[in-house]
Design an enzyme around this catalytic site. Structure first.
Site, PDB file in Angstrom:
ATOM      1  N   ARG A  70      17.175  17.550  11.267  1.00 53.91           N
ATOM      2  CA  ARG A  70      16.342  16.424  11.797  1.00 53.91           C
ATOM      3  C   ARG A  70      15.090  17.019  12.422  1.00 53.91           C
ATOM      4  O   ARG A  70      15.187  18.390  13.094  1.00 53.91           O
ATOM      5  CB  ARG A  70      17.915  15.857  12.743  1.00 53.91           C
ATOM      6  CG  ARG A  70      17.094  14.691  13.658  1.00 53.91           C
ATOM      7  CD  ARG A  70      18.157  14.831  14.948  1.00 53.91           C
ATOM      8  NE  ARG A  70      18.424  14.951  15.791  1.00 53.91           N
ATOM      9  CZ  ARG A  70      19.529  15.364  16.946  1.00 53.91           C
ATOM     10  NH1 ARG A  70      19.755  13.986  16.801  1.00 53.91           N
ATOM     11  NH2 ARG A  70      18.500  15.788  17.527  1.00 53.91           N
TER      12      ARG A  70
ATOM     13  N   THR B 215      10.310  14.302  16.032  1.00 50.47           N
ATOM     14  CA  THR B 215      10.419  11.973  15.974  1.00 50.47           C
ATOM     15  C   THR B 215      11.882  12.045  15.895  1.00 50.47           C
ATOM     16  O   THR B 215      12.410  11.015  15.171  1.00 50.47           O
ATOM     17  CB  THR B 215       9.956  12.662  14.676  1.00 50.47           C
ATOM     18  OG1 THR B 215      10.344  13.529  13.554  1.00 50.47           O
ATOM     19  CG2 THR B 215       7.982  13.033  14.343  1.00 50.47           C
TER      20      THR B 215
ATOM     21  N   ASP C 285      24.120  21.727  19.129  1.00 50.19           N
ATOM     22  CA  ASP C 285      23.496  22.293  18.461  1.00 50.19           C
ATOM     23  C   ASP C 285      24.437  22.853  17.347  1.00 50.19           C
ATOM     24  O   ASP C 285      25.367  23.795  17.224  1.00 50.19           O
ATOM     25  CB  ASP C 285      22.614  22.390  18.140  1.00 50.19           C
ATOM     26  CG  ASP C 285      22.208  22.739  16.778  1.00 50.19           C
ATOM     27  OD1 ASP C 285      22.520  23.118  15.983  1.00 50.19           O
ATOM     28  OD2 ASP C 285      20.751  21.802  17.075  1.00 50.19           O
TER      29      ASP C 285
ATOM     30  N   ASP D 180      23.653  25.609  15.155  1.00 42.32           N
ATOM     31  CA  ASP D 180      23.429  26.625  16.307  1.00 42.32           C
ATOM     32  C   ASP D 180      24.783  27.130  16.493  1.00 42.32           C
ATOM     33  O   ASP D 180      25.346  28.383  16.054  1.00 42.32           O
ATOM     34  CB  ASP D 180      22.932  26.434  17.256  1.00 42.32           C
ATOM     35  CG  ASP D 180      21.658  26.093  16.194  1.00 42.32           C
ATOM     36  OD1 ASP D 180      21.092  26.991  15.460  1.00 42.32           O
ATOM     37  OD2 ASP D 180      20.582  25.527  17.023  1.00 42.32           O
TER      38      ASP D 180
HETATM   39  C1  PRP Z   1      22.087  17.697  13.224  1.00 35.74           C
HETATM   40  C2  PRP Z   1      23.617  17.613  12.684  1.00 35.74           C
HETATM   41  C3  PRP Z   1      22.975  15.856  11.125  1.00 35.74           C
HETATM   42  C4  PRP Z   1      22.174  15.426  12.566  1.00 35.74           C
HETATM   43  C5  PRP Z   1      22.744  14.620  13.328  1.00 35.74           C
HETATM   44  O1  PRP Z   1      22.126  18.752  11.926  1.00 35.74           O
HETATM   45  O2  PRP Z   1      24.301  18.463  10.897  1.00 35.74           O
HETATM   46  O3  PRP Z   1      22.936  16.175  10.488  1.00 35.74           O
HETATM   47  O4  PRP Z   1      21.534  16.702  13.202  1.00 35.74           O
HETATM   48  O5  PRP Z   1      21.155  14.310  13.884  1.00 35.74           O
HETATM   49  P1  PRP Z   1      20.789  12.559  13.697  1.00 35.74           P
HETATM   50  O6  PRP Z   1      22.217  11.464  13.410  1.00 35.74           O
HETATM   51  O7  PRP Z   1      20.524  12.443  15.323  1.00 35.74           O
HETATM   52  O8  PRP Z   1      20.100  12.119  12.494  1.00 35.74           O
HETATM   53  P2  PRP Z   1      20.487  19.224  11.646  1.00 35.74           P
HETATM   54  O9  PRP Z   1      18.917  18.471  12.164  1.00 35.74           O
HETATM   55  O10 PRP Z   1      20.847  20.243  13.405  1.00 35.74           O
HETATM   56  O11 PRP Z   1      20.597  20.226  10.532  1.00 35.74           O
HETATM   57  P3  PRP Z   1      22.035  21.789  10.135  1.00 35.74           P
HETATM   58  O12 PRP Z   1      22.952  21.148  10.131  1.00 35.74           O
HETATM   59  O13 PRP Z   1      20.440  22.265   9.720  1.00 35.74           O
HETATM   60  O14 PRP Z   1      20.853  22.947  11.404  1.00 35.74           O
HETATM   61  N1  URA Z   2      23.021  17.306  16.379  1.00 42.27           N
HETATM   62  C1  URA Z   2      23.911  18.125  16.804  1.00 42.27           C
HETATM   63  O1  URA Z   2      23.733  19.196  15.719  1.00 42.27           O
HETATM   64  N2  URA Z   2      24.202  17.816  18.237  1.00 42.27           N
HETATM   65  C2  URA Z   2      23.621  17.065  18.559  1.00 42.27           C
HETATM   66  O2  URA Z   2      23.936  16.689  20.041  1.00 42.27           O
HETATM   67  C3  URA Z   2      22.953  15.521  17.476  1.00 42.27           C
HETATM   68  C4  URA Z   2      22.583  16.275  16.735  1.00 42.27           C
END
Ligand code: PRP
Ligand code: URA
Length: 220
Positions: free
Chosen positions: A115, A119, A211, A214
């Site tokens: 994400r 944006t 997160d 993370d």
């Molecule tokens: C996180 C999570 C989802 C997304 C959710 O991923 O694991 O995929 O955010 O957010 P949304 O419903 O607003 O789209 P992230 O973008 O942090 O990627 P990552 O798992 O690679 O850290």
């Molecule tokens: N992605 C995450 O990992 N945590 C949140 O709270 C929202 C999106």
């Protein structure tokens, strides 16, 4: 802040939020900012198994004749469509890796998506899915259903590949994300451990768990 309610909207048929005490306890430990990477990862894997138990409640079985050491009788065995587990990378990976131990014959797919922090739009970077996904029941995994952008994009990728039966397994969801998925794909059932209050200005779930990627991988 008082404990948030975990009450699914009974009017929403395609939403399951199991209230099992073990699941809720483990999720509360995941939320705790003091919980370190090792424990968080273990909890995420355990919560995923408990979610899979619920998500797979309607798998078909058929009686098969087997002999125990004592007698021969008919016993239920899984039948019907084969399964596919599909992870939204990164954070969904720990869920598929855990759940595949329950259903070792399942095929596993991966959708790479992150994400954009400004944006909040999903950015797709990878997709590798089972070739016969149209013939399988698909369990899509991502711990966080926040704005719903990532889930909607991933479901679009699955549908474009021919998937017809899709359930989304998330650890935490918010009403905005649930609505966005159901508006786009009313046929997709969501199974989540809890429904939190909403999102903050940065698109993070409140109270949430931070997160997920993370915390699983220790990258912050
Ligand atoms: C996180 C999570 C989802 C997304 C959710 O991923 O694991 O995929 O955010 O957010 P949304 O419903 O607003 O789209 P992230 O973008 O942090 O990627 P990552 O798992 O690679 O850290
Ligand atoms: N992605 C995450 O990992 N945590 C949140 O709270 C929202 C999106």
């Amino acid at each position: 802040m008082p404990p948030e309610k975990h009450v699914p909207d009974p009017a929403t048929r395609k939403l399951t939020a199991p209230q099992h005490p073990l699941l809720q306890h483990k999720l509360s430990l995941m939320r705790d900012v003091q919980t370190g990477v090792k424990e968080f990862r273990e909890l995420a894997a355990e919560v995923s198994l408990l979610l899979a138990y619920e998500a797979m409640r309607d798998l078909e079985t058929e009686p098969q004749t087997l002999s125990t050491p004592i007698a021969t009788a008919q016993f239920p065995m899984l039948s019907g469509k084969k399964l596919a587990l599909v992870a939204i990378l990164r954070a969904g990976l720990i869920m598929t890796e855990s759940v595949v131990r329950l259903v070792p014959a399942a095929k596993v797919g991966h959708i790479g998506m992150y994400r954009d922090p400004e944006t909040l739009q999903p950015v797709a970077y990878y997709s590798k899915l089972p070739a016969d996904i149209s013939e399988r029941r698909v369990f899509l995994t991502d711990p966080m259903l926040a704005t719903g952008g990532s889930a909607v994009a991933a479901i679009g990728t699955l549908k474009a590949a021919g998937a017809v039966s899709i359930k989304l397994m998330s650890i935490l969801a918010v009403p905005e994300g649930i609505k966005r998925v159901h508006d786009a794909y009313p046929d997709v059932e969501i199974v989540t451990a809890a429904i939190d209050a909403g999102l903050n200005d940065h698109g993070y779930i409140v109270p949430g768990l931070g997160d997920a990627g993370d915390r699983i991988y220790g990258t912050k």
